[in-house]
Design a protein around this motif. Structure first.
Motif, mmCIF file in Angstrom:
data_model
loop_
_atom_site.group_PDB
_atom_site.id
_atom_site.type_symbol
_atom_site.label_atom_id
_atom_site.label_comp_id
_atom_site.label_asym_id
_atom_site.label_seq_id
_atom_site.Cartn_x
_atom_site.Cartn_y
_atom_site.Cartn_z
ATOM 1 N N ILE A 1 -6.694 15.403 5.909
ATOM 2 C CA ILE A 1 -7.179 14.048 6.140
ATOM 3 C C ILE A 1 -8.483 14.162 6.923
ATOM 4 C CG2 ILE A 1 -6.642 11.801 7.154
ATOM 5 C CD1 ILE A 1 -3.809 14.146 6.662
ATOM 6 N N SER A 2 -9.553 13.572 6.388
ATOM 7 C CA SER A 2 -10.875 13.686 7.026
ATOM 8 C C SER A 2 -11.495 12.316 7.195
ATOM 9 C CB SER A 2 -11.809 14.538 6.152
ATOM 10 O OG SER A 2 -11.248 15.792 5.892
ATOM 11 N N PHE B 1 -11.196 7.038 5.447
ATOM 12 C CA PHE B 1 -10.475 8.306 5.487
ATOM 13 C C PHE B 1 -10.383 8.864 4.068
ATOM 14 C CE2 PHE B 1 -9.286 6.568 9.470
ATOM 15 C CZ PHE B 1 -8.899 7.623 10.280
ATOM 16 N N SER B 2 -10.560 10.164 3.938
ATOM 17 C CA SER B 2 -10.355 10.805 2.640
ATOM 18 C C SER B 2 -9.189 11.783 2.768
ATOM 19 C CB SER B 2 -11.610 11.534 2.168
ATOM 20 O OG SER B 2 -11.867 12.652 2.984
ATOM 21 N N LEU C 1 -3.155 4.999 7.327
ATOM 22 C CA LEU C 1 -4.566 5.322 7.066
ATOM 23 C C LEU C 1 -5.390 4.046 6.882
ATOM 24 C CD1 LEU C 1 -4.459 8.326 4.555
ATOM 25 C CD2 LEU C 1 -5.040 8.377 6.980
ATOM 26 N N GLN C 2 -4.843 3.087 6.150
ATOM 27 C CA GLN C 2 -5.573 1.840 5.915
ATOM 28 C C GLN C 2 -5.781 1.063 7.209
ATOM 29 O OE1 GLN C 2 -2.915 0.412 2.811
ATOM 30 N NE2 GLN C 2 -4.510 0.689 1.273
ATOM 31 N N ARG D 1 -2.791 11.241 -6.132
ATOM 32 C CA ARG D 1 -4.093 10.685 -6.513
ATOM 33 C C ARG D 1 -4.006 9.164 -6.653
ATOM 34 N NH1 ARG D 1 -5.257 14.172 -9.410
ATOM 35 N NH2 ARG D 1 -7.062 15.130 -8.542
ATOM 36 N N ALA D 2 -2.947 8.695 -7.330
ATOM 37 C CA ALA D 2 -2.791 7.248 -7.528
ATOM 38 C C ALA D 2 -2.521 6.542 -6.206
ATOM 39 C CB ALA D 2 -1.661 6.976 -8.515
ATOM 40 N N LEU D 3 -1.671 7.123 -5.366
ATOM 41 C CA LEU D 3 -1.251 6.457 -4.130
ATOM 42 C C LEU D 3 -2.305 6.530 -3.024
ATOM 43 C CD1 LEU D 3 1.366 5.066 -2.927
ATOM 44 C CD2 LEU D 3 1.709 7.250 -1.757
ATOM 45 N N LEU D 4 -2.879 7.717 -2.804
ATOM 46 C CA LEU D 4 -3.749 7.904 -1.639
ATOM 47 C C LEU D 4 -5.243 7.794 -1.927
ATOM 48 C CD1 LEU D 4 -1.846 10.896 0.028
ATOM 49 C CD2 LEU D 4 -1.654 8.444 0.542
ATOM 50 N N ILE D 5 -5.652 8.098 -3.147
ATOM 51 C CA ILE D 5 -7.087 8.034 -3.452
ATOM 52 C C ILE D 5 -7.426 6.711 -4.146
ATOM 53 C CG2 ILE D 5 -8.960 9.100 -4.760
ATOM 54 C CD1 ILE D 5 -7.628 11.803 -4.177
#
Length: 179
Positions: A145-146, A121-122, A110-111, A78-82
């Motif tokens: 990954i969406s 991207f989510s 992703l970035q 959650r901290a890293l990807l969201i």
């Protein structure tokens, strides 16, 4: 009217006490000072107790939850990807965790895709599978990954394995794609 009995506490070798009739009321000014001192002391104790309780509640509310391997991985992801907050992610990772480069590179990819395609991207994941043995555990996660590119929704699923260790709570020490 009869005089109240006199109190006398005299011990040999000491000067005789000044006799004070028993039950003599305290002068009004002194009574007020004593009452104010007692009330002030009680208010001070209540304030100190309230501050201590507030600190304990704040500490419990803000402490990172590393109670189990899957909880640590969930919070780390959650901290890293969201949230994309490296400082928050560090709260859930092992000291000197150099085996997390793969998941960090995944986030950087992703970035860069977001910039290239102008699309956000989510990343989502469901239940995490834990295989624990004493103070070490592996956690398997399937990342979904969406995104939407040119009005077309796109989805990719990737399996990842995370190594965790009990270090003052569970922490994430390694991550690799589990193709």
């Amino acid at each position: 009217m009869a005089q109240p009995p006199m109190r006398s506490e005299y011990t040999p070798g000491s000067p005789p006490p000044i006799p004070v009739p028993a039950g003599t009321p305290m002068p009004p000014g002194r009574r007020l000072r004593v009452t104010l001192a007692i009330v002030g002391g009680m208010v001070l104790l209540l304030c100190m107790g309230s501050v201590g309780m507030a600190y304990a509640l704040y500490d419990n509310a803000t402490a990172p939850d590393r109670s189990a391997p899957d909880v640590a991985v969930d919070n780390y992801l959650r901290a890293l990807l969201i949230e994309r907050d490296d400082t928050a992610a560090a709260l859930y990772s092992c000291r000197g965790a150099d085996r997390l480069d793969a998941i960090k590179e995944f986030r950087e990819d992703l970035q860069s895709r977001e910039k290239r395609f102008g699309s956000e991207f989510s990343v989502q994941w469901g239940a995490l599978a834990v295989n624990a043995e004493r103070d070490l555990a592996t956690v398997r996660a399937e990342l979904k990954i969406s995104t939407v590119v040119d009005d077309f929704p796109q989805t990719d699923l990737q399996a990842w394995t995370f190594e965790t260790r009990q270090e003052d709570g569970w922490r994430v020490c390694g991550a690799e794609r589990a193709d």
